[in-house]
Design a protein around this motif. Structure first.
Motif, PDB file in Angstrom:
ATOM      1  N   ASP A 229       0.824  -1.089  -0.208  1.00 51.30           N
ATOM      2  CA  ASP A 229      -0.122  -0.049   0.045  1.00 51.30           C
ATOM      3  C   ASP A 229       0.814   1.296  -0.163  1.00 51.30           C
ATOM      4  OD1 ASP A 229      -2.486   1.477  -0.061  1.00 51.30           O
ATOM      5  OD2 ASP A 229      -2.940   1.031   2.021  1.00 51.30           O
ATOM      6  N   MET A 230       1.938   1.421  -1.028  1.00 55.15           N
ATOM      7  CA  MET A 230       2.916   2.596  -0.979  1.00 55.15           C
ATOM      8  C   MET A 230       2.029   3.802  -1.163  1.00 55.15           C
ATOM      9  SD  MET A 230       5.584   2.880  -3.946  1.00 55.15           S
ATOM     10  CE  MET A 230       4.376   3.808  -4.976  1.00 55.15           C
ATOM     11  N   LYS A 231       2.800   4.823  -0.516  1.00 57.68           N
ATOM     12  CA  LYS A 231       2.203   6.040  -0.668  1.00 57.68           C
ATOM     13  C   LYS A 231       3.171   7.160  -1.046  1.00 57.68           C
ATOM     14  CE  LYS A 231       2.367   7.488   4.350  1.00 57.68           C
ATOM     15  NZ  LYS A 231       3.695   6.559   4.468  1.00 57.68           N
ATOM     16  N   GLN A 232       2.902   8.418  -1.490  1.00 53.73           N
ATOM     17  CA  GLN A 232       3.637   9.351  -2.181  1.00 53.73           C
ATOM     18  C   GLN A 232       4.829   9.693  -0.443  1.00 53.73           C
ATOM     19  OE1 GLN A 232       1.851  12.828  -3.293  1.00 53.73           O
ATOM     20  NE2 GLN A 232       0.182  11.702  -3.935  1.00 53.73           N
ATOM     21  N   GLY A 233       6.109   9.773  -1.000  1.00 52.35           N
ATOM     22  CA  GLY A 233       7.186   9.806   0.015  1.00 52.35           C
ATOM     23  C   GLY A 233       7.805   8.671   0.375  1.00 52.35           C
ATOM     24  N   ASP A 234       7.260   7.545   0.127  1.00 51.12           N
ATOM     25  CA  ASP A 234       7.755   6.466   0.925  1.00 51.12           C
ATOM     26  C   ASP A 234       9.103   6.281   0.325  1.00 51.12           C
ATOM     27  OD1 ASP A 234       5.678   5.949   2.628  1.00 51.12           O
ATOM     28  OD2 ASP A 234       4.910   4.294   1.496  1.00 51.12           O
ATOM     29  N   ASN A 235      10.108   5.774   1.095  1.00 48.30           N
ATOM     30  CA  ASN A 235      11.408   5.261   0.892  1.00 48.30           C
ATOM     31  C   ASN A 235      11.353   3.779   0.666  1.00 48.30           C
ATOM     32  OD1 ASN A 235      13.054   7.626   1.045  1.00 48.30           O
ATOM     33  ND2 ASN A 235      12.975   7.429   3.369  1.00 48.30           N
ATOM     34  N   VAL A 236      11.480   3.274  -0.663  1.00 51.70           N
ATOM     35  CA  VAL A 236      11.213   1.952  -0.954  1.00 51.70           C
ATOM     36  C   VAL A 236      12.548   1.390  -1.404  1.00 51.70           C
ATOM     37  CG1 VAL A 236       9.932   0.428  -2.610  1.00 51.70           C
ATOM     38  CG2 VAL A 236       8.858   2.754  -1.923  1.00 51.70           C
ATOM     39  N   GLN A 251       9.409   1.670 -11.404  1.00 52.09           N
ATOM     40  CA  GLN A 251       8.875   2.729 -11.972  1.00 52.09           C
ATOM     41  C   GLN A 251       7.506   2.715 -11.221  1.00 52.09           C
ATOM     42  OE1 GLN A 251       8.174   1.958 -16.592  1.00 52.09           O
ATOM     43  NE2 GLN A 251       9.171  -0.087 -16.259  1.00 52.09           N
ATOM     44  N   PHE A 252       6.869   1.863 -10.411  1.00 47.28           N
ATOM     45  CA  PHE A 252       5.773   2.209  -9.768  1.00 47.28           C
ATOM     46  C   PHE A 252       6.106   3.267  -8.728  1.00 47.28           C
ATOM     47  CE2 PHE A 252       3.792  -2.177 -11.192  1.00 47.28           C
ATOM     48  CZ  PHE A 252       2.921  -1.522 -12.043  1.00 47.28           C
ATOM     49  N   ALA A 253       7.282   3.087  -8.199  1.00 47.69           N
ATOM     50  CA  ALA A 253       7.811   3.928  -7.034  1.00 47.69           C
ATOM     51  C   ALA A 253       7.861   5.156  -7.495  1.00 47.69           C
ATOM     52  CB  ALA A 253       9.010   3.529  -6.384  1.00 47.69           C
ATOM     53  N   LEU A 254       8.407   5.471  -8.599  1.00 45.16           N
ATOM     54  CA  LEU A 254       8.747   6.677  -9.562  1.00 45.16           C
ATOM     55  C   LEU A 254       7.304   7.300  -9.694  1.00 45.16           C
ATOM     56  CD1 LEU A 254      12.009   6.038 -11.290  1.00 45.16           C
ATOM     57  CD2 LEU A 254      11.741   7.528  -9.489  1.00 45.16           C
ATOM     58  N   ALA A 255       6.534   6.637 -10.474  1.00 46.43           N
ATOM     59  CA  ALA A 255       5.394   7.004 -10.726  1.00 46.43           C
ATOM     60  C   ALA A 255       4.339   7.584  -9.594  1.00 46.43           C
ATOM     61  CB  ALA A 255       4.506   5.869 -11.735  1.00 46.43           C
ATOM     62  N   GLY A 256       4.479   6.867  -8.321  1.00 48.90           N
ATOM     63  CA  GLY A 256       3.460   6.938  -7.306  1.00 48.90           C
ATOM     64  C   GLY A 256       4.135   8.073  -6.337  1.00 48.90           C
ATOM     65  N   GLY A 257       5.258   8.655  -6.721  1.00 49.14           N
ATOM     66  CA  GLY A 257       5.756   9.908  -6.025  1.00 49.14           C
ATOM     67  C   GLY A 257       6.587   9.265  -4.717  1.00 49.14           C
ATOM     68  N   ALA A 258       6.980   7.976  -4.822  1.00 46.44           N
ATOM     69  CA  ALA A 258       7.850   7.366  -3.705  1.00 46.44           C
ATOM     70  C   ALA A 258       9.381   7.672  -4.139  1.00 46.44           C
ATOM     71  CB  ALA A 258       7.603   6.011  -3.465  1.00 46.44           C
ATOM     72  N   ASN A 259      10.085   7.230  -3.163  1.00 46.32           N
ATOM     73  CA  ASN A 259      11.455   7.309  -3.238  1.00 46.32           C
ATOM     74  C   ASN A 259      12.473   6.140  -3.608  1.00 46.32           C
ATOM     75  OD1 ASN A 259      14.271   8.578  -3.170  1.00 46.32           O
ATOM     76  ND2 ASN A 259      14.318   8.442  -0.942  1.00 46.32           N
ATOM     77  N   PRO A 260      12.567   5.442  -4.658  1.00 45.22           N
ATOM     78  CA  PRO A 260      13.139   4.222  -4.779  1.00 45.22           C
ATOM     79  C   PRO A 260      14.458   4.092  -4.308  1.00 45.22           C
ATOM     80  CG  PRO A 260      12.774   5.057  -7.061  1.00 45.22           C
ATOM     81  CD  PRO A 260      12.072   6.184  -5.817  1.00 45.22           C
TER      82      PRO A 260
END
Ligand SMILES: C/C=C/C(=O)SCCNC(=O)CCNC(=O)[C@H](O)C(C)(C)COP(=O)(O)OP(=O)(O)OC[C@H]1O[C@@H](n2cnc3c(N)ncnc32)[C@H](O)[C@@H]1OP(=O)(O)O
Ligand SMILES: NC(=O)C1=CN([C@@H]2O[C@H](COP(=O)(O)OP(=O)(O)OC[C@H]3O[C@@H](n4cnc5c(N)ncnc54)[C@H](OP(=O)(O)O)[C@@H]3O)[C@@H](O)[C@H]2O)C=CC1
Length: 453
Positions: A229-236, A251-260
């Motif tokens: 349930d990743m959200k914006q800003g998460d460090n993944v 790609q999902f992390a980047l497109a979802g505003g997370a930080n891969p």
């Protein structure tokens, strides 16, 4: 088979995907008695006895055989496969680890008269396809002969109530082409009609076949509320960030505003991640992490060194979500570097399934481990929709012929590949099947990002 291919090709010539050859024309095409398919043989499951996992060679166990066309049952579709892709589950099948897949076919065969078809002395493997529907069985209304499709690999019976909230929980849940027969590495494939999804119009057959399994899996594991349930800003933290699963998770992390935070094993792979837009990248080879002192003992100092490096890259923050799949080798480190209340989501154990981690870091810091496996139809549909809309792109690097599937699986087994490896089945060459050239032109650099590297 030539007639089938000609019909599909003239569909291509019309450039619309629907006008030139009608559904009735496709339905009238004669189905051949046999077709070429990539198989493993039941009488060869002991061929690698005594060898280490690394030395088991898919080129020896994967065959291309002429096999009879299976009978079409209710709710099913027979598909002409233009292209497929190599997934790691086909590597597991080809080296007969952790189990020969014939046990799955035997068990499935016991379920009903119809499922008996799957229990054969050969297993046609493959869990991805892009192609054209040729025939549908009784009860199929949503799809017609001539439809251009991709197939996801969830096979369910749904006779029990257990699967009706989330179909992955069906007690008869199976992965098509791994735990069932008649998979996608073949000229024809048998699927349930609820595996079908529209083929993204801007992609070629081999590009459309590449994301399916890994894209859907990464979507559930990382994005879906059934997963992290990743959200914006998460460090993944993404292991194997340019590999099959990882290239979609990134790609999902980047497109979802997370930080891969991408982990890879070479400068070339680091560069691929950078070109996708990732900034925080760890080359595990160059930095030489040794999480295990010997086969039985981990080294917490190395977990800490890894955690410090992550903090350097994040400005002092720890990991919200670990996207796990290497398993035994990395799991202790993954649990350690996760922040208080964070999540480790795992779908595999490539390096070994008996994991060890220090449980104090889990319970004292209220972390959670979530098991995730493939995706339900809706999740697979949403993942495919993102591909079709050009929000997420295929990561196809190289394409092989059906005859070369053994080599393709060998490359994946030995980690010689990048992103996804494709296989041309009926498609005589690469680049066919594109319907929406305008949209393709818009995304061409991203579509080709992994090609020929
Ligand atoms: C989309 C792509 C995905 C991937 O790439 S994933 C990676 C590749 N996949 C794998 O590596 C997984 C391969 N599969 C396996 O290794 C095995 O597949 C499993 C370990 C997952 C399961 O093993 P099994 O032996 O098939 O299942 P059991 O559940 O252990 O069933 C054996 C018997 O044990 C009984 N049992 C199950 N749970 C319990 C329990 N809690 N208490 C007592 N008995 C139990 C069952 O009923 C059954 O019994 P009965 O043999 O008589 O039918
Ligand atoms: N449960 C499910 O639904 C699914 C499970 N899987 C499983 O997930 C696993 C990965 O699949 P996939 O991504 O397609 O495979 P790939 O081989 O394409 O990618 C995996 C990447 O993980 C990295 N890796 C491999 N071994 C290690 C290790 N010991 N330590 C750290 N990193 C490692 C490598 O990247 P690098 O060298 O750059 O670090 C490799 O490229 C397989 O076991 C597969 O069966 C896959 C899809 C679905």
């Amino acid at each position: 088979m030539k007639e089938i291919l000609d019909a599909i090709q003239s569909q291509s010539a019309s450039n619309s995907g629907s006008a030139a050859v009608t559904a009735a024309d496709f339905a009238a095409l004669p189905i051949p008695e046999s077709y070429r398919a990539v198989t493993v043989h039941k009488d060869e499951t002991e061929m690698f006895a005594g060898l280490s996992t690394r030395d088991k060679d898919p080129r020896k166990s994967l065959h291309v055989d002429d096999v009879p066309v299976p009978e079409l049952g209710p709710g099913e579709a027979l598909v002409a496969v233009m292209a497929s892709s190599v997934n790691y589950n086909s590597v597991w099948t080809s080296i007969f680890e952790p189990l020969p897949t014939f046990g799955f076919l035997e068990r499935y065969g016991k379920l009903s008269e119809l499922t008996k078809r799957h229990d054969l002395p050969y297993h046609i493997i493959g869990s991805d396809l892009a192609g054209v529907v040729l025939r549908t069985g009784p009860g199929v209304n949503a799809w017609r002969p001539g439809d251009e499709v991709v197939a996801h690999c969830l096979s369910v019976e749904l006779e029990s109530s257990d699967g009706h909230n989330d179909t992955m929980l069906d007690p008869e849940q199976r992965i098509w082409g791994f735990e069932t027969n008649f998979g996608g590495l073949a000229e024809l494939a048998l699927v349930k009609s609820n595996q079908l999804m529209p083929k993204p119009a801007h992609l070629s057959w081999e590009e459309a076949a590449a994301p399916g399994l890994v894209n859907s899996t990464a979507y559930r594991q990382l994005v879906s509320r059934n997963g992290a349930d990743m959200k914006q800003g998460d460090n993944v933290l993404i292991w194997g960030a340019s590999g099959g699963l990882g290239s979609y998770a990134t790609q999902f992390a980047l497109a979802g505003g997370a930080n891969p935070i991408c982990v890879v094993s070479s400068p070339q792979k680091a560069e691929i991640c950078r070109s996708m837009g990732a900034e925080a990248i760890i080359d595990r080879n160059a930095e030489d992490y040794k999480f295990w002192k010997d086969e039985h003992t981990q080294d917490p100092k190395e977990w800490k060194r890894f955690g410090k490096r992550i903090r350097e890259l994040t400005g002092g923050e720890d990991i919200d979500i670990v996207f796990e799949h290497p398993g035994r080798e990395t799991f202790g480190a993954s649990v350690y570097v996760t922040r208080k209340g964070g999540t480790i989501t795992t779908c595999a154990s490539t390096s070994g399934y008996m994991h060890e981690y220090d449980n104090r870091y889990l319970w004292m810091s209220l972390k959670r481990i979530i098991g995730s496996h493939f995706a339900n139809y809706r999740e697979a549909w949403e993942a495919n929709r993102l591909i079709a809309k050009g929000k997420i792109h295929p990561t196809l690097s190289k394409t092989y012929t059906l005859e070369e599937t053994g080599q393709a699986a060998y490359d994946v087994h030995r980690n010689l590949h990048q992103g996804k490896v494709g296989v041309l089945c009926l498609a005589p060459e690469e680049g066919l099947g594109v319907r929406d050239h305008e949209m393709r032109a818009k995304h061409i650099d991203a579509i080709n990002r992994f090609r020929n590297i």
